[in-house]
Enzyme design. Sequence first.
Site, mmCIF file in Angstrom:
data_model
loop_
_atom_site.group_PDB
_atom_site.id
_atom_site.type_symbol
_atom_site.label_atom_id
_atom_site.label_comp_id
_atom_site.label_asym_id
_atom_site.label_seq_id
_atom_site.Cartn_x
_atom_site.Cartn_y
_atom_site.Cartn_z
ATOM 1 N N THR A 98 -15.469 -5.049 -7.442
ATOM 2 C CA THR A 98 -16.892 -4.740 -7.612
ATOM 3 C C THR A 98 -17.000 -3.495 -8.488
ATOM 4 O O THR A 98 -16.579 -2.409 -8.087
ATOM 5 C CB THR A 98 -17.535 -4.481 -6.233
ATOM 6 O OG1 THR A 98 -17.293 -5.623 -5.418
ATOM 7 C CG2 THR A 98 -19.024 -4.221 -6.347
ATOM 8 N N ALA A 100 -30.049 -6.657 15.149
ATOM 9 C CA ALA A 100 -30.151 -5.207 15.337
ATOM 10 C C ALA A 100 -28.883 -4.715 16.025
ATOM 11 O O ALA A 100 -28.273 -5.436 16.804
ATOM 12 C CB ALA A 100 -31.375 -4.896 16.187
ATOM 13 N N GLY A 101 -28.482 -3.503 15.732
ATOM 14 C CA GLY A 101 -27.255 -2.976 16.340
ATOM 15 C C GLY A 101 -27.008 -1.552 15.925
ATOM 16 O O GLY A 101 -27.949 -0.836 15.521
ATOM 17 N N CYS A 104 -17.503 -2.545 1.854
ATOM 18 C CA CYS A 104 -18.393 -2.929 0.762
ATOM 19 C C CYS A 104 -19.816 -2.378 0.861
ATOM 20 O O CYS A 104 -20.256 -1.670 -0.040
ATOM 21 C CB CYS A 104 -18.449 -4.449 0.655
ATOM 22 S SG CYS A 104 -16.876 -5.126 0.117
ATOM 23 N N LYS A 120 -23.812 -8.849 -7.964
ATOM 24 C CA LYS A 120 -22.985 -8.416 -6.831
ATOM 25 C C LYS A 120 -23.628 -7.232 -6.093
ATOM 26 O O LYS A 120 -23.780 -7.231 -4.876
ATOM 27 C CB LYS A 120 -21.587 -8.047 -7.341
ATOM 28 C CG LYS A 120 -20.681 -7.453 -6.311
ATOM 29 C CD LYS A 120 -20.311 -8.432 -5.221
ATOM 30 C CE LYS A 120 -19.622 -7.723 -4.062
ATOM 31 N NZ LYS A 120 -19.398 -8.586 -2.919
HETATM 32 P P1 NAD Z 1 -7.890 -3.243 -0.874
HETATM 33 O O1 NAD Z 1 -7.863 -1.772 -0.781
HETATM 34 O O2 NAD Z 1 -7.690 -4.073 0.356
HETATM 35 O O3 NAD Z 1 -6.781 -3.708 -1.923
HETATM 36 C C1 NAD Z 1 -6.586 -3.129 -3.176
HETATM 37 C C2 NAD Z 1 -5.120 -3.322 -3.569
HETATM 38 O O4 NAD Z 1 -4.949 -2.897 -4.914
HETATM 39 C C3 NAD Z 1 -4.140 -2.506 -2.732
HETATM 40 O O5 NAD Z 1 -3.144 -3.378 -2.208
HETATM 41 C C4 NAD Z 1 -3.532 -1.500 -3.721
HETATM 42 O O6 NAD Z 1 -2.190 -1.179 -3.447
HETATM 43 C C5 NAD Z 1 -3.679 -2.252 -5.026
HETATM 44 N N1 NAD Z 1 -3.692 -1.413 -6.225
HETATM 45 C C6 NAD Z 1 -4.313 -0.224 -6.426
HETATM 46 N N2 NAD Z 1 -4.114 0.199 -7.697
HETATM 47 C C7 NAD Z 1 -3.359 -0.738 -8.319
HETATM 48 C C8 NAD Z 1 -2.864 -0.887 -9.625
HETATM 49 N N3 NAD Z 1 -3.099 0.016 -10.565
HETATM 50 N N4 NAD Z 1 -2.129 -1.991 -9.918
HETATM 51 C C9 NAD Z 1 -1.882 -2.926 -8.962
HETATM 52 N N5 NAD Z 1 -2.354 -2.846 -7.707
HETATM 53 C C10 NAD Z 1 -3.080 -1.768 -7.382
HETATM 54 O O7 NAD Z 1 -9.252 -3.619 -1.587
HETATM 55 P P2 NAD Z 1 -10.193 -4.916 -1.338
HETATM 56 O O8 NAD Z 1 -10.933 -4.776 -0.058
HETATM 57 O O9 NAD Z 1 -9.401 -6.134 -1.608
HETATM 58 O O10 NAD Z 1 -11.259 -4.707 -2.498
HETATM 59 C C11 NAD Z 1 -10.932 -4.896 -3.867
HETATM 60 C C12 NAD Z 1 -12.220 -4.972 -4.662
HETATM 61 O O11 NAD Z 1 -12.965 -6.124 -4.269
HETATM 62 C C13 NAD Z 1 -13.160 -3.783 -4.453
HETATM 63 O O12 NAD Z 1 -13.819 -3.498 -5.640
HETATM 64 C C14 NAD Z 1 -14.151 -4.303 -3.430
HETATM 65 O O13 NAD Z 1 -15.399 -3.661 -3.510
HETATM 66 C C15 NAD Z 1 -14.274 -5.750 -3.843
HETATM 67 N N6 NAD Z 1 -14.688 -6.652 -2.767
HETATM 68 C C16 NAD Z 1 -14.170 -6.500 -1.509
HETATM 69 C C17 NAD Z 1 -14.549 -7.388 -0.501
HETATM 70 C C18 NAD Z 1 -14.005 -7.228 0.898
HETATM 71 O O14 NAD Z 1 -14.554 -7.856 1.804
HETATM 72 N N7 NAD Z 1 -12.956 -6.440 1.101
HETATM 73 C C19 NAD Z 1 -15.455 -8.417 -0.768
HETATM 74 C C20 NAD Z 1 -15.927 -8.574 -2.063
HETATM 75 C C21 NAD Z 1 -15.541 -7.675 -3.055
#
Ligand code: NAD
Length: 444
Positions: free
Chosen positions: A125, A262-263, A270, A214
Site C-alpha cells: 500500500t 461496536a467495540g 493497515c 486502496k
Molecule cells: P510484513 O511486515 O508482514 O512483511 C513484509 C516483508 O518484507 C518482511 O518479511 C520483510 O522482511 C520483507 N522486506 C522488507 N524489506 C525488504 C526488501 N528490501 N527486500 C525484500 N524483502 C523485504 O508486511 P505485510 O503485512 O505483508 O504488508 C506488506 C504491504 O501490504 C504493506 O504495504 C501493507 O500495508 C500492505 N497490505 C497489508 C495487508 C495485511 O493484511 N497485512 C493487507 C493489504 C495490504
Amino acid sequence: MSKRIAVVGTGYVGLVSGACFAYLGHKVIGLDIDPEKIERLKKGEVPIYEPGLDKILRQAIDNKNIEFTTDYRYAVKNSDFIFIAVGTPSREDGSADLSYVESAYKSIVEQMEEGDFKIIVNKSTVPVGTGRWAKEFISSLLREKGFTNPEEMFEVVSNPEFLREGKAVEDFMNPDRVVVGADNRDYAGMVASLYEKLQPAMIITDLPTAEMIKYASNSFLATKISFINEIANICEKAGADVSVVARGMGLDHRISPHFLNAGCGFGGSCFPKDVKALVYTAKQYKVEPELLEATLDVNERQKIKPVEKLEKYMNLEGKTVSIWGLAFKPDTDDMREAPSISVVRKLLEKGATVKAYDPVAMENAKRVFKEEMERYPGKLIFCSDKYEALEGSDALILVTEWSEFKDVDFDRFRNKVIIDGRNLWEPSIVRQYAKAYEGIGKVK
Ligand code: NAD
C-alpha cells in the site's frame, strides 16, 4: 498461461499472494531479506498464522511452482513480473515510510541487465503518487548504471491488495475486485491476466486512481467502525442498544451490516497506518481531512473504553485483571496496533496486575510488551489458557472475540466484573453469574 513472477517480501501479503499465484499455476519466486524466514519457508514451514496457507503452500512446493530465496540476482533474472510486497509502516508524522520499497527498487535495478524488461508491480500500500515517482526513481537508477533508454526496460503497475488477515487465502482466491493501475493500459492488462483463473471483477485504471482506491477503501471501513462506536457511546447515555441499532442499519443494503460492530476500536497493520497516511497526503495537498482525523481520534478514545468502564466498579490499584484476546482481531497472530496494547498499558499504569491470554498471539505479544514486562516486573502474566488467566482475578476484559471465548463456562465468571469489549456475550446470561457485566453501547 503460466507466468514467471517474483514476489519481494514474504510477509502476510507477499507470502499469501506468492502461494496463491503458484497455486494458480504461475512460477513464483518468493524473496525476502530475512534469511531465517526464507530458511523456514524452504523447509515448508509457514512463519505466520494464516488459516489454509500451509495447505496451498505445500501443494505449490510439491508442484515445484514456488521457491524461496534471499538472492535478488536469481529472482530478477528468472521473472518477468516483480511484485513489491514489503512493509510501508507509519512514520512519526503519519506519512508512509517508503524506505523498504525504495530499497527493493534499488536491489532490483542493481540486477537488471541490457535487454531486460520487467513489470514492477506495487502490491504494497503506497501513497497516491508513488507509482509515478517510482518510474522516475527507477529510471534515474538505471541511467546511473549507464543505460540510455531506461524507460524501455520496465513499467510500474499498481495492484493494491485487499486481503484480510485471518481470511487472506480465501480473500485472495475470491476477490471482490482486482484493481490494476498503469499509465500504459497494455501492461495493466498483462498484470490483470495473472488473475484470469479467478474471473474477478476488474478495475483497470491509471496509477494514482488505483493507489487511491486502496486508501479510500480502508479509510471508509475504519470510518464505519468509528462511526458505530460513536453511535454506541450515544446509545449508552440514551438507553438504546447499539447491536440492534447496527442490525437495523445493516439491513439497509445501501449501508450493509459489515464493519458495524461496536467495540473497543480497530487496530492492525493497515487501518491505523493507512488512515494516517491519507491524512498526511490530504494535508500535503492542502485539503483539511476533518472526517479522517475524527476517525482516528474516536478510535484512540475507544481503545481504552473498557478500562474506563471497569473503573466505575473498582480502583484498579492492586487489583488483578484478566485479558482475553491480544491479537488485533480473531484468527491472526498479528499484534500491530492492537487495542489490547492500549488496554494492557493503561491497566499497568493504574497499578493493576494483568493476566493475559490469546490463542495464537502470545509469542508476538511477549515481544510487544517487552518494555512493560521490565518496567512492571511480575505485573504482566501470560497464561497458557483462558481459565488460567481468570484464576484469582477481580475482573475480565474481553478484547478480541476469538470463537473459543464464545463458548465459555459462565460459572467461572462468579464474583468478577466482566467488560465485554466486543459485545460477544448475551448480557442477560452473563449477569446471572458475574458480579457485573458491561458491553459496549448498551445499558441492558
Ligand atoms: P510484513 O511486515 O508482514 O512483511 C513484509 C516483508 O518484507 C518482511 O518479511 C520483510 O522482511 C520483507 N522486506 C522488507 N524489506 C525488504 C526488501 N528490501 N527486500 C525484500 N524483502 C523485504 O508486511 P505485510 O503485512 O505483508 O504488508 C506488506 C504491504 O501490504 C504493506 O504495504 C501493507 O500495508 C500492505 N497490505 C497489508 C495487508 C495485511 O493484511 N497485512 C493487507 C493489504 C495490504
